[in-house]
Design a protein around this motif. Sequence first.
Motif, PDB file in Angstrom:
ATOM      1  N   HIS A  94      23.521  67.292 -11.121  1.00 44.63           N
ATOM      2  CA  HIS A  94      23.365  66.571 -12.380  1.00 44.63           C
ATOM      3  C   HIS A  94      22.412  67.265 -13.347  1.00 44.63           C
ATOM      4  N   ASP A  95      21.653  68.236 -12.861  1.00 42.40           N
ATOM      5  CA  ASP A  95      20.691  68.922 -13.719  1.00 42.40           C
ATOM      6  C   ASP A  95      21.265  70.175 -14.364  1.00 42.40           C
ATOM      7  N   GLY A  96      22.487  70.511 -14.071  1.00 36.77           N
ATOM      8  CA  GLY A  96      23.048  71.711 -14.676  1.00 36.77           C
ATOM      9  C   GLY A  96      24.321  72.118 -13.978  1.00 36.77           C
ATOM     10  N   PHE A  97      24.812  73.277 -14.365  1.00 38.72           N
ATOM     11  CA  PHE A  97      26.100  73.729 -13.855  1.00 38.72           C
ATOM     12  C   PHE A  97      25.894  74.873 -12.859  1.00 38.72           C
ATOM     13  N   LYS A  98      25.013  74.662 -11.896  1.00 37.70           N
ATOM     14  CA  LYS A  98      24.731  75.712 -10.918  1.00 37.70           C
ATOM     15  C   LYS A  98      25.979  76.100 -10.130  1.00 37.70           C
ATOM     16  N   PHE A  99      26.801  75.116  -9.833  1.00 41.01           N
ATOM     17  CA  PHE A  99      27.900  75.350  -8.909  1.00 41.01           C
ATOM     18  C   PHE A  99      29.225  75.400  -9.651  1.00 41.01           C
ATOM     19  N   THR A 100      29.224  75.926 -10.853  1.00 43.10           N
ATOM     20  CA  THR A 100      30.467  75.953 -11.620  1.00 43.10           C
ATOM     21  C   THR A 100      31.057  77.352 -11.658  1.00 43.10           C
ATOM     22  N   ILE A 101      32.372  77.385 -11.838  1.00 44.12           N
ATOM     23  CA  ILE A 101      33.114  78.625 -11.989  1.00 44.12           C
ATOM     24  C   ILE A 101      34.201  78.375 -13.019  1.00 44.12           C
ATOM     25  N   THR A 102      34.816  79.424 -13.473  1.00 41.87           N
ATOM     26  CA  THR A 102      35.978  79.252 -14.339  1.00 41.87           C
ATOM     27  C   THR A 102      37.229  79.451 -13.508  1.00 41.87           C
ATOM     28  N   SER A 103      38.305  78.868 -13.933  1.00 47.70           N
ATOM     29  CA  SER A 103      39.557  79.023 -13.192  1.00 47.70           C
ATOM     30  C   SER A 103      39.982  80.483 -13.149  1.00 47.70           C
ATOM     31  N   ASP A 104      39.496  81.300 -14.090  1.00 52.62           N
ATOM     32  CA  ASP A 104      39.826  82.728 -14.085  1.00 52.62           C
ATOM     33  C   ASP A 104      39.168  83.454 -12.913  1.00 52.62           C
ATOM     34  N   ASP A 105      38.097  82.851 -12.327  1.00 50.45           N
ATOM     35  CA  ASP A 105      37.408  83.453 -11.198  1.00 50.45           C
ATOM     36  C   ASP A 105      38.158  83.245  -9.887  1.00 50.45           C
ATOM     37  N   VAL A 106      39.165  82.387  -9.920  1.00 45.98           N
ATOM     38  CA  VAL A 106      39.822  81.979  -8.678  1.00 45.98           C
ATOM     39  C   VAL A 106      41.296  82.346  -8.750  1.00 45.98           C
ATOM     40  N   GLU A 107      41.794  82.929  -7.671  1.00 49.14           N
ATOM     41  CA  GLU A 107      43.215  83.231  -7.632  1.00 49.14           C
ATOM     42  C   GLU A 107      44.021  81.935  -7.689  1.00 49.14           C
ATOM     43  N   ASN A 108      45.290  82.053  -7.938  1.00 54.15           N
ATOM     44  CA  ASN A 108      46.125  80.872  -8.128  1.00 54.15           C
ATOM     45  C   ASN A 108      46.459  80.234  -6.786  1.00 54.15           C
ATOM     46  N   TRP A 109      45.480  79.561  -6.202  1.00 53.59           N
ATOM     47  CA  TRP A 109      45.656  78.903  -4.909  1.00 53.59           C
ATOM     48  C   TRP A 109      46.181  77.480  -5.120  1.00 53.59           C
ATOM     49  N   GLY A 110      47.308  77.367  -5.774  1.00 52.12           N
ATOM     50  CA  GLY A 110      47.896  76.043  -5.962  1.00 52.12           C
ATOM     51  C   GLY A 110      47.133  75.192  -6.963  1.00 52.12           C
ATOM     52  N   LEU A 111      46.456  75.824  -7.900  1.00 48.64           N
ATOM     53  CA  LEU A 111      45.635  75.089  -8.870  1.00 48.64           C
ATOM     54  C   LEU A 111      46.466  74.628 -10.065  1.00 48.64           C
ATOM     55  N   THR A 112      46.003  73.556 -10.652  1.00 47.82           N
ATOM     56  CA  THR A 112      46.646  73.047 -11.868  1.00 47.82           C
ATOM     57  C   THR A 112      45.665  72.969 -13.026  1.00 47.82           C
ATOM     58  N   LEU A 113      44.514  73.660 -12.893  1.00 46.31           N
ATOM     59  CA  LEU A 113      43.498  73.607 -13.943  1.00 46.31           C
ATOM     60  C   LEU A 113      43.913  74.462 -15.132  1.00 46.31           C
ATOM     61  N   PRO A 114      43.525  74.069 -16.317  1.00 38.18           N
ATOM     62  CA  PRO A 114      43.816  74.901 -17.501  1.00 38.18           C
ATOM     63  C   PRO A 114      43.161  76.273 -17.369  1.00 38.18           C
ATOM     64  N   ALA A 115      43.863  77.293 -17.781  1.00 43.66           N
ATOM     65  CA  ALA A 115      43.317  78.645 -17.729  1.00 43.66           C
ATOM     66  C   ALA A 115      42.035  78.730 -18.532  1.00 43.66           C
ATOM     67  N   GLY A 116      41.020  79.391 -17.961  1.00 43.50           N
ATOM     68  CA  GLY A 116      39.765  79.593 -18.667  1.00 43.50           C
ATOM     69  C   GLY A 116      38.823  78.406 -18.655  1.00 43.50           C
ATOM     70  N   SER A 117      39.232  77.287 -18.053  1.00 49.11           N
ATOM     71  CA  SER A 117      38.363  76.103 -18.060  1.00 49.11           C
ATOM     72  C   SER A 117      37.219  76.274 -17.067  1.00 49.11           C
ATOM     73  N   GLN A 118      36.073  75.696 -17.416  1.00 50.31           N
ATOM     74  CA  GLN A 118      34.900  75.741 -16.535  1.00 50.31           C
ATOM     75  C   GLN A 118      34.863  74.462 -15.719  1.00 50.31           C
ATOM     76  N   GLN A 119      34.719  74.617 -14.415  1.00 55.25           N
ATOM     77  CA  GLN A 119      34.781  73.463 -13.530  1.00 55.25           C
ATOM     78  C   GLN A 119      33.716  73.586 -12.442  1.00 55.25           C
ATOM     79  N   TYR A 120      33.278  72.439 -11.951  1.00 58.37           N
ATOM     80  CA  TYR A 120      32.509  72.456 -10.717  1.00 58.37           C
ATOM     81  C   TYR A 120      33.375  73.047  -9.604  1.00 58.37           C
TER      82      TYR A 120
END
Length: 613
Positions: free
Chosen positions: A262-288
Amino acid sequence: MKKLLSLLTATVTGIVALSSAAAFTPQTNPDFSYNSMFADGQPITYTGTQNGWVTVEDGQMKLGDEEFVSIGFTNYSHSNASYEFIENIMLDAKRAGFNVIRVCDMVSRQYSDGLSASSESWKMESNWVQTDFIISTAEKLGMKVLLDLSTFRKYFYERSPRVDSYDPASFVYWDEVVDFITQRTNTFTGKKYCNDPTVFSYAILGEPVPFGGELNDWSGGENASRNAKDVTNAILHIAKRLKEKAPYALIQTGGLLHIIDHDGFKFTITSDDVENWGLTLPAGSQQYYTDVLFNSSYIDYATIHIYPINYANPMSNYFDENDQFKPEMGSVWEDLDDYVDRWAAFGKPLMIEEFGIDRSYANDAQAGNYMQYCFDKMTAAGIRHAIVWNLGYGKAFDVGPQVPQVWNVFQSFANSWGTTSIQGLPFGPLYPCRSENIEREALISDFESEGTVYVGGGNQVVGEASLETGTSTHGDKSIKMPVNLQNAYGWQDFGLSIENNVQISDYDYLAVDAFIPAQLGSIYIRMGYKADWVGYIETDDSYQTNYLIPGQWKTLYLPLKNVATNAHGSCYFEEGEPAANAYVNTMEFSIRNVTTTGDTYILFDNLRLVKVK
């Protein structure tokens, strides 16, 4: 082998002398036998059904057309434990209403027992026969099994050459692990794991540390921190492989401990950092990273671990003067609704895969109140999937029937949540001497009258032993030995001294039934015997077996010769072997009482020799 037991002599302290005949020759008693708790013709009755595969539909686990609700447990000693211990702890769990067992240390013997963590040693058959046995026992009890692969992170760390579990270079090893496990044929049931609905789910890599760090940098030890993107890629690669090899099972990440900050985005990545492992996230989005994992089509449900905040604090900071848990120390428990809602949006139910309290620092009342707090929070948040750390008979995080304040909470919520229960299981001998494996038995003493055995020995025996009427496993009487347990977690010695030598050459085990009162903490027994008054053999104290569970009769087995480990045989190890024509004259015990000190007693009944097929 450490000789920790003090050998008894002809003069034994604190004994009852049972007068003997001039000579003793054991005779097979055709009427003296037990039934295995799972013997043919002995029905096991439980409410509800666990048949079929568990699925996830519309954010809910289902078994057939009904909601699947789970209260589970972990037991971290089962990889080293005897079949006796496995059966007992699973029976205790089933009686309390647990319906899932999390198996998490399948290969821990490779590094905990000093065995070689080589590239192939994790396939050692004895490891997997243990797991086979757990799965087959779960099936008979109507329970489900969650297989947790997190133990391989430590295994890969210990092996030579060392492997980083999150490095893409390790994926070939992970593929081998997944293929081996899912395609294994259970030696008890004949079913492949991937085709067995008892194995309802696989967990991958619980409690990763996602604070950043370079691959193959081991300065942080076996669970060194890594970048969240590397953690995510590794887990999703393994999840995809599991989906391919075990398509009917539910796949989960392993419980995540470092979740949304809750104090920040320490554990966040963008979907571009992750191979397409069955994801449905928008390209380039930042997510926990938790959201990326739980939103993958290869992950069927969300799993987290929860412990109180700043767990290093003294327990006095966690409980008030009435031993009630302070909500402000609850950490994620206080925000549970938010997490349920967040991941429900992905269509994923939430399991609290691990929670518990260290009883080394919390008394039994505090432990019970904390468990009540946890289940209250889960119930209010609509969570119906929980796995306790840890079901056992020791101290630390272990809880079981020896802690009624906690056990009553489990039973209460098993009733209100509607998990299955079991009734009326018979007393029976446990592995390795199940009824179908016993060729014959020879009774040395049933303690019904004066006979052939002295009881006592060791400075913890207080007062004289006596015949006890009304509590026995065979006949009306047993022998009662008053003892003073002087040190928690300490070894203390006593014995049964056979007045006349008993020839053991044609038998495999010396066995005796034992009982400790319900209010006592559990006791671990290591046993030995003297042959011909000169030799001495004892069981290996590194092998976990022969627990005495408060309020239950248990059969203790002492191998009389080296007994090989095999698929369906004994899992005992020992040092030495007597001569072919040896006589035994002393059965000795070293007890390690886990939680209780002070005056108590132990009952013994049916001292006998056992020959197995």
